[in-house]
Design a protein around this motif. Structure first.
Motif, PDB file in Angstrom:
ATOM      1  N   GLU A  93       0.936  -1.275  -0.240  1.00 47.18           N
ATOM      2  CA  GLU A  93      -0.010  -0.033  -0.014  1.00 47.18           C
ATOM      3  C   GLU A  93       0.902   1.283  -0.052  1.00 47.18           C
TER       4      GLU A  93
ATOM      5  N   LYS B 275       3.825   1.576  -1.099  1.00 48.34           N
ATOM      6  CA  LYS B 275       4.401   1.613  -2.496  1.00 48.34           C
ATOM      7  C   LYS B 275       3.615   2.243  -3.607  1.00 48.34           C
ATOM      8  N   LYS B 276       2.216   1.780  -3.563  1.00 48.65           N
ATOM      9  CA  LYS B 276       1.186   2.255  -4.118  1.00 48.65           C
ATOM     10  C   LYS B 276       1.023   3.870  -4.168  1.00 48.65           C
ATOM     11  N   GLN B 277       0.814   4.376  -3.082  1.00 52.40           N
ATOM     12  CA  GLN B 277       0.856   5.832  -2.574  1.00 52.40           C
ATOM     13  C   GLN B 277       2.180   6.315  -2.938  1.00 52.40           C
TER      14      GLN B 277
ATOM     15  N   MET C 100       3.919   5.714  -5.718  1.00 53.33           N
ATOM     16  CA  MET C 100       3.700   5.784  -7.274  1.00 53.33           C
ATOM     17  C   MET C 100       2.630   6.635  -7.304  1.00 53.33           C
ATOM     18  N   ASN C 101       1.655   6.993  -6.617  1.00 59.21           N
ATOM     19  CA  ASN C 101       0.727   8.015  -7.005  1.00 59.21           C
ATOM     20  C   ASN C 101       0.960   9.375  -6.553  1.00 59.21           C
ATOM     21  N   GLY C 102       2.124   9.468  -6.175  1.00 62.37           N
ATOM     22  CA  GLY C 102       2.623  10.958  -5.781  1.00 62.37           C
ATOM     23  C   GLY C 102       2.179  11.373  -4.338  1.00 62.37           C
ATOM     24  N   LEU C 103       1.655  10.446  -3.531  1.00 65.53           N
ATOM     25  CA  LEU C 103       0.893  10.904  -2.340  1.00 65.53           C
ATOM     26  C   LEU C 103       1.884  10.787  -1.198  1.00 65.53           C
TER      27      LEU C 103
ATOM     28  N   ASP D 149       9.403   9.035  -1.617  1.00 68.73           N
ATOM     29  CA  ASP D 149       9.936   7.757  -1.865  1.00 68.73           C
ATOM     30  C   ASP D 149      10.592   7.069  -0.704  1.00 68.73           C
TER      31      ASP D 149
ATOM     32  N   GLU E 139       1.735  13.638   5.457  1.00 71.16           N
ATOM     33  CA  GLU E 139       2.436  12.180   4.859  1.00 71.16           C
ATOM     34  C   GLU E 139       2.171  11.315   6.101  1.00 71.16           C
TER      35      GLU E 139
END
Length: 287
Positions: free
Chosen positions: A225, A227-229, A231-234, A237, A274
């Motif tokens: 989850e 990693k998905k966020q 990649m979504n820019g939220l 890294d 974040e």
């Protein structure tokens, strides 16, 4: 009949090779995210090409370098770059010593000189953190010449045939700067992504053999989850750092998962939004 036997022999040899490679990788600590990356990097090292590992913090670049060191049974000298890195940090320095009642000036060899002379691996971590004016001293070390004239002693050093250079960078982070093209062109470059899926599970189960299946499954879900966020820019890294996720598992064997994630991952981030998002994501997986 002969061709069938030969094919079966090749199949068995390939299987033995795969098992052998997996064991070596496991012992070194790094698990490759795909079937080619590990062996492709080993080819570059075997050809004595300077290797550049690019990837986010916590993706396993240092583990990868350690695994290469283990695979070739080759000691590794590390340089941790910063704005304070200078030629003495790389090459060595002169010092005054007492020998047989006499005062003498002696040169203490640095990691670059030691690795070159002894045929070891030189690992330069976060090479793009160093001041650009410091690194050109390595140009002749990294190209076909594989040599260096030590400015402190005048000694001309030719690298041992086994000498290898591996560098790592975290691109786009605060305090880093783009690598000089003359320096970058001396490397073969490999992108090192975060692990996911079964590769990530293997790392978790290997590092924490006593952890419950429930804990591993929970951390897998949270890691995916995060990693998905990213990649979504939220999220930044570093929120998906495998190192931080493993730290969280280590803590979660003794304290609650929520607190473990907060200490090992969320609190490292500068942005309060974040940090809150991470804990909200954790709430969906941990009741």
């Amino acid at each position: 009949m002969r061709s069938i036997i030969e094919k079966e022999q090749q199949k068995r040899q390939q299987k033995e090779h795969t098992i052998h490679m997996q064991r070596l990788i496991q012992e070194g600590g790094y698990i490759s995210p795909d079937e080619y990356l590990w062996e492709d990097i080993l080819v570059g090292v075997a050809l004595k090409k300077p290797i550049l590992l690019k990837g986010p913090s916590g993706a396993g670049k240092t583990k990868l370098a350690q695994s290469i060191s283990h695979f070739f049974n080759q000691p590794m000298h590390s340089v941790n770059c910063s704005v304070d890195l200078d030629a003495e940090s790389l090459l060595g320095f002169k010092t005054i010593v007492q020998k047989d009642g006499e005062t003498m000036i002696e040169f203490v060899e640095g990691p670059v000189v030691k690795a070159m002379k002894e045929g070891h691996i030189l690992y330069i971590d976060e090479i793009n953190m160093a001041k650009p004016e410091t690194l050109p001293i390595l140009h002749s070390v990294l190209d076909h010449r594989r040599m260096l004239t030590n400015p402190f002693t005048g000694e001309v050093i030719y690298a041992h045939e086994d000498f290898t250079v591996i560098s790592a960078i975290n691109e786009g982070y605060v305090g880093t700067s783009p690598m000089n093209e003359a320096l970058k062109n001396r490397f073969i470059s490999f992108s090192i992504p975060y692990l996911s899926g079964e590769e990530l599970r293997k790392v978790m189960e290997s590092d924490f053999p006593d952890a419950s299946k429930q804990l591993i499954d929970t951390m897998m879900n949270i890691g995916n989850e995060l990693k998905k966020q990213v990649m979504n820019g939220l999220l930044s890294d570093e929120a998906a750092s495998i190192r931080s996720l493993l730290d969280a598992i280590s803590l979660a064997e003794h304290i609650s998962v929520k607190r473990a994630i907060r200490y090992a991952i969320a609190e490292k981030l500068e942005d309060q939004i974040e940090r809150n998002l991470i804990m909200e994501l954790v709430d969906t997986w941990v009741k």
